[in-house]
Scaffold this active site. Structure first.
Site, PDB file in Angstrom:
ATOM      1  N   HIS A 492      45.421  45.172  55.221  1.00 52.80           N
ATOM      2  CA  HIS A 492      44.899  45.783  54.519  1.00 52.80           C
ATOM      3  C   HIS A 492      44.596  45.322  53.306  1.00 52.80           C
ATOM      4  O   HIS A 492      44.094  44.331  52.324  1.00 52.80           O
ATOM      5  CB  HIS A 492      44.208  47.403  54.271  1.00 52.80           C
ATOM      6  CG  HIS A 492      43.211  47.845  53.624  1.00 52.80           C
ATOM      7  ND1 HIS A 492      42.265  48.279  54.403  1.00 52.80           N
ATOM      8  CD2 HIS A 492      43.631  47.967  52.081  1.00 52.80           C
ATOM      9  CE1 HIS A 492      41.849  48.818  53.040  1.00 52.80           C
ATOM     10  NE2 HIS A 492      42.749  48.853  52.337  1.00 52.80           N
ATOM     11  N   GLU A 493      46.316  45.471  52.581  1.00 56.81           N
ATOM     12  CA  GLU A 493      46.382  44.965  50.899  1.00 56.81           C
ATOM     13  C   GLU A 493      46.007  43.746  50.266  1.00 56.81           C
ATOM     14  O   GLU A 493      45.571  43.257  49.180  1.00 56.81           O
ATOM     15  CB  GLU A 493      47.339  45.971  50.310  1.00 56.81           C
ATOM     16  CG  GLU A 493      47.207  47.685  50.377  1.00 56.81           C
ATOM     17  CD  GLU A 493      46.432  48.106  49.550  1.00 56.81           C
ATOM     18  OE1 GLU A 493      45.632  47.776  48.718  1.00 56.81           O
ATOM     19  OE2 GLU A 493      46.608  49.399  49.930  1.00 56.81           O
ATOM     20  N   HIS A 496      43.225  42.460  49.596  1.00 54.05           N
ATOM     21  CA  HIS A 496      42.774  42.630  48.106  1.00 54.05           C
ATOM     22  C   HIS A 496      43.580  40.977  47.297  1.00 54.05           C
ATOM     23  O   HIS A 496      42.624  40.802  47.045  1.00 54.05           O
ATOM     24  CB  HIS A 496      43.301  43.930  47.757  1.00 54.05           C
ATOM     25  CG  HIS A 496      42.948  45.169  48.145  1.00 54.05           C
ATOM     26  ND1 HIS A 496      41.106  45.558  48.071  1.00 54.05           N
ATOM     27  CD2 HIS A 496      42.760  46.179  48.651  1.00 54.05           C
ATOM     28  CE1 HIS A 496      41.078  46.616  48.971  1.00 54.05           C
ATOM     29  NE2 HIS A 496      41.461  47.207  48.745  1.00 54.05           N
ATOM     30  N   HIS A 499      41.306  38.373  47.758  1.00 55.48           N
ATOM     31  CA  HIS A 499      40.382  38.684  47.147  1.00 55.48           C
ATOM     32  C   HIS A 499      41.191  37.850  45.599  1.00 55.48           C
ATOM     33  O   HIS A 499      39.835  37.170  44.811  1.00 55.48           O
ATOM     34  CB  HIS A 499      39.697  39.340  47.382  1.00 55.48           C
ATOM     35  CG  HIS A 499      38.344  40.195  47.076  1.00 55.48           C
ATOM     36  ND1 HIS A 499      37.921  41.303  46.984  1.00 55.48           N
ATOM     37  CD2 HIS A 499      36.708  38.547  46.612  1.00 55.48           C
ATOM     38  CE1 HIS A 499      36.020  40.707  46.664  1.00 55.48           C
ATOM     39  NE2 HIS A 499      36.267  40.100  46.644  1.00 55.48           N
TER      40      HIS A 499
HETATM   41 ZN   LIG Z   1      41.762  48.830  50.201  1.00 62.45          ZN
END
Ligand SMILES: [Zn+2]
Length: 704
Positions: A492-493, A496, A499
């Site tokens: 998940h991290e 980011h 991104h």
């Molecule tokens: Zn998050």
């Protein structure tokens, strides 16, 4: 799992042009670091460097802003908007490094600096946004924006600045500006009162019982702690069970005495609304009214409309649609779950109807029956370095062609922190990635991503991004073995991080994760899918001693157990989201006088008034909604998840883990930051608007 924005409050970002001031002689924050990609010189930065750098940073930026506002030259995009983008280099640098270190590696000194600087930084932002001369220049450009013939990103930037100023009140008359300041002051004060009341009421609301037997089901240690807690409050010989700030209370899963469970549930639900000095009902009404008045003053129908306009959802109708689409299937599913629980009650000859106080207790019973396994059996297959390099990095290589090389020559603020050069498919360096995975007492809880340097072609900068997790550090010499949830969090991290690293924008205002609150969790949630993708899993989920692959049936059980109880979880989340919207979709004249009556009617109107599943937060202790951060924004998690689930379907439809898919996602969405309306980015990527079905499927809400 949130993203910490690189800059706090002030949108203007860094430039490498700012001159070091005499006041900062010898201060390593005075100039951009000379390390690769301006990676921070952690070995040289000391706590005492921050305050002078903050003060100097604000002073310099105000000078830069004054020069722009008072320029004799006619306003142009370059001498106004681009100049603002280049302003505040020093302030951005110190804010970014300070904010990130305070989250990841704090101490009393940094906390004190934070308290001292927060109000000063807020006033600094006001000094910029309420500068009438500056706004006049922005507005004159905005009014003739088509004639300026700007490229798309520049035109969007001009619109963005105009919006930022207008939302801050720049268009108001001088008298209304004063009114707005007064309302803002009132709201700030009321929010503080609300927050303090919630905390004090929580501390005062513990369950008190007379005998040890009444707490049967809780562990002996927990019962001893309850005895000690009672004694500390002068109730020697009694037992005090503390409460947490959600409607549900952890001991409800354990307490075997139904009457005690009901007492605990009732006092939890009554917090802030049963009279006494911490009652929040009047405070809620005043906050709702003040926010509605602020929205009216700024020209919006209600506060939700004001807040949502700046989000992906855009308007109240879209949010209402999403929430109401989910309400019925969620409640239906919760009712089915209730029937399963009732069957256990009946089999035990309980002789009662399942209620909110019983839900957790009987859910645990059903869960144990259906999914007989110990989650710890998975851990030997999830060794940290394997997960990171052969899982997270491997998936990024297959999808985007990225490669990673660890380097040990750059300074770190803690010896456990690892640093990687990230190379693009063509061999060029794309970014620097910092992995700070272990829990520490001086690190904030949860997991998050942040940026030390944001990508911008205007400033010639590349990303320096960091991921932070809180994995318990094993004793020396032992392997770090992760839980399934920690593995998912690592993916998940890193979503980011991608991104941020893939950002390919001109202006710092739009870099990487500078996107709306209800959009930012979307790319990171998507990246979680690769954690259990068969090819990725086969590459990293190997026993740390034997190298054997993880047995599939073990993983299947874990994944199946995560779908369990989704009706309850979705319903309690949804009820709170609906309350948050209802309160903030009122005009000043519509503010009710009866908080609990309004709450009950709202839940009924929306079809989520199912008593065994109360809202996750009731109005009078709903801090997300009334303390500030998520006012009219509690829906954001689900909104992102709708886009995420639809995107996971797209990857599956198109062959999954392949370069062509990764490259498309990167080109259309991940590299675009905030350069376009977020829903446009989604449509450009997906070829249509998002649909709800994949989310329903994932949450087990299809009614099948
Ligand atoms: Zn998050």
């Amino acid at each position: 799992m949130l993203v910490v924005a690189a800059a706090l409050g002030v949108a203007f970002s860094q430039t490498v042009l700012a001159a070091p001031a005499a006041a900062l002689a010898g201060n390593p924050l005075a100039t951009a670091s000379s390390l690769p990609f301006h990676y921070p010189a952690f070995d040289k930065i000391k706590d005492e460097h921050f305050i002078p750098a903050f003060n100097e940073g604000m002073r310099i930026q105000l000078k830069e802003i004054d020069a722009i506002a008072n320029s004799k030259a006619a306003p142009s995009f370059d001498n106004t908007i681009v100049a603002m983008e280049k302003s505040g280099a020093l302030l951005t640098r110190v804010q970014t490094i300070f904010g990130n270190l305070q989250g990841a590696n704090t101490n009393d000194k940094l906390d004190a600096i934070d308290s001292e600087m927060s109000p000063k930084l807020a006033a600094h932002a006001d000094a910029i946004y309420l500068n009438a001369k500056l706004y006049a220049r922005v507005k004159s450009l905005y009014d003739k924006r088509t004639a300026l013939k700007l490229d798309a990103e520049s035109e969007h930037l001009l619109e963005r600045y105009h919006t930022d100023f207008v939302r801050a009140g720049a268009n108001l008359s001088a008298a209304d500006k004063e009114k707005l300041k007064a309302i803002n002051g009132t709201i700030a004060k009321l929010q503080t009162t609300f927050t303090q009341n919630v905390l004090k009421e929580t501390n005062a609301s513990g369950l008190v019982v007379d005998t040890r037997e009444e707490l049967a089901g809780m562990s002996p240690a927990a019962i001893d702690a309850a005895a000690a807690a009672a004694k500390a409050k002068g109730m020697d010989g009694k037992f005090l069970v503390a409460v947490v700030n959600t409607s549900g209370q952890p001991p409800l899963a354990e307490l075997t005495n139904r009457a005690v469970r009901e007492k605990l549930m009732a006092l939890s639900l009554a917090r802030g609304s049963h009279g006494g000095e911490f009652d929040n009902r009047e405070v809620v009404l005043k906050i709702a009214k003040a926010r509605a008045e602020k929205a009216t003053l700024l020209g919006y129908e209600n506060f939700a409309a004001y807040s949502l306009e700046d989000q992906t959802a855009h308007d109240t109708a879209s949010v209402n649609k999403l929430l109401s689409e989910l309400a019925k299937p969620a409640v239906n599913n919760a009712k089915k779950e209730a029937a399963d629980l009732q069957a256990v009650v009946d089999a035990d000859k309980g002789g009662f109807k399942i209620g909110a106080a019983d839900w957790a207790f009987y859910t645990d019973k059903v869960r144990a029956q259906r999914f007989a396994f110990d989650e710890n059996q998975l851990k030997p297959y999830f060794e940290l370095n394997n997960v990171l390099t052969n899982g997270v990095f491997y998936a990024a290589n297959k999808l985007y062609g990225l490669s990673f090389k660890e380097r040990k020559d750059l300074p770190v603020y803690n010896p456990d922190v690892r640093v990687f050069d990230v190379f693009d498919a063509d061999g060029k360096q794309l970014a620097i990635f910092i992995a700070d995975m272990y829990a520490r007492s001086n690190k904030q809880g949860g997991a998050w991503m942040n940026e030390y340097i944001s990508q911008s072609s205007l400033l010639g900068t590349h990303s320096v991004v960091a991921n932070h997790l809180n994995i318990p550090k094993p004793p020396a010499g032992e392997p770090t073995l992760l839980t399934y949830d920690e593995v998912k969090t690592a993916f998940h991290e890193f979503g980011h991080a991608l991104h941020g690293m893939f950002s390919n924008v001109k202006y710092p205002r739009f870099s990487g994760t500078s996107v709306p609150r209800d959009f930012v969790e979307y790319p990171s949630q998507v990246n979680e899918m690769w954690a259990v993708w068969p090819e990725v899993l086969a590459n990293y989920a190997k026993h740390y001693k034997t190298g054997e692959p993880m047995p599939k049936e073990l993983l299947d059980k874990v994944i199946a157990s995560k779908k369990f109880n989704q009706g309850f979880l979705t319903t309690e989340y949804l009820s709170a989201s609906l309350l948050d919207q209802r309160w903030h979709q009122l005009t000043p004249a519509q503010i009710p006088t009866d908080v609990l009556g309004f709450e009950a009617q709202s839940l009924k109107d929306m079809g989520v008034d199912f008593a065994p599943v109360p809202p996750r937060y009731r109005t009078t202790y709903f801090s997300h909604s009334f303390s500030g951060g998520y006012s009219a924004g509690y829906y954001a998690y689900l909104w992102s998840e709708k886009l995420d689930a639809d995107t996971v379907e797209w990857f599956k439809e198109n062959g999954g883990l392949q370069r062509k898919n990764g490259d498309w996602f990167r080109a259309k969405l991940l590299s675009r930051g905030g350069t376009d309306d977020a829903m446009n980015l989604f449509r450009n990527f997906r070829g249509r608007d998002p649909v709800i079905e994949p989310l329903l499927e994932r949450r087990g809400l299809t009614g099948k």
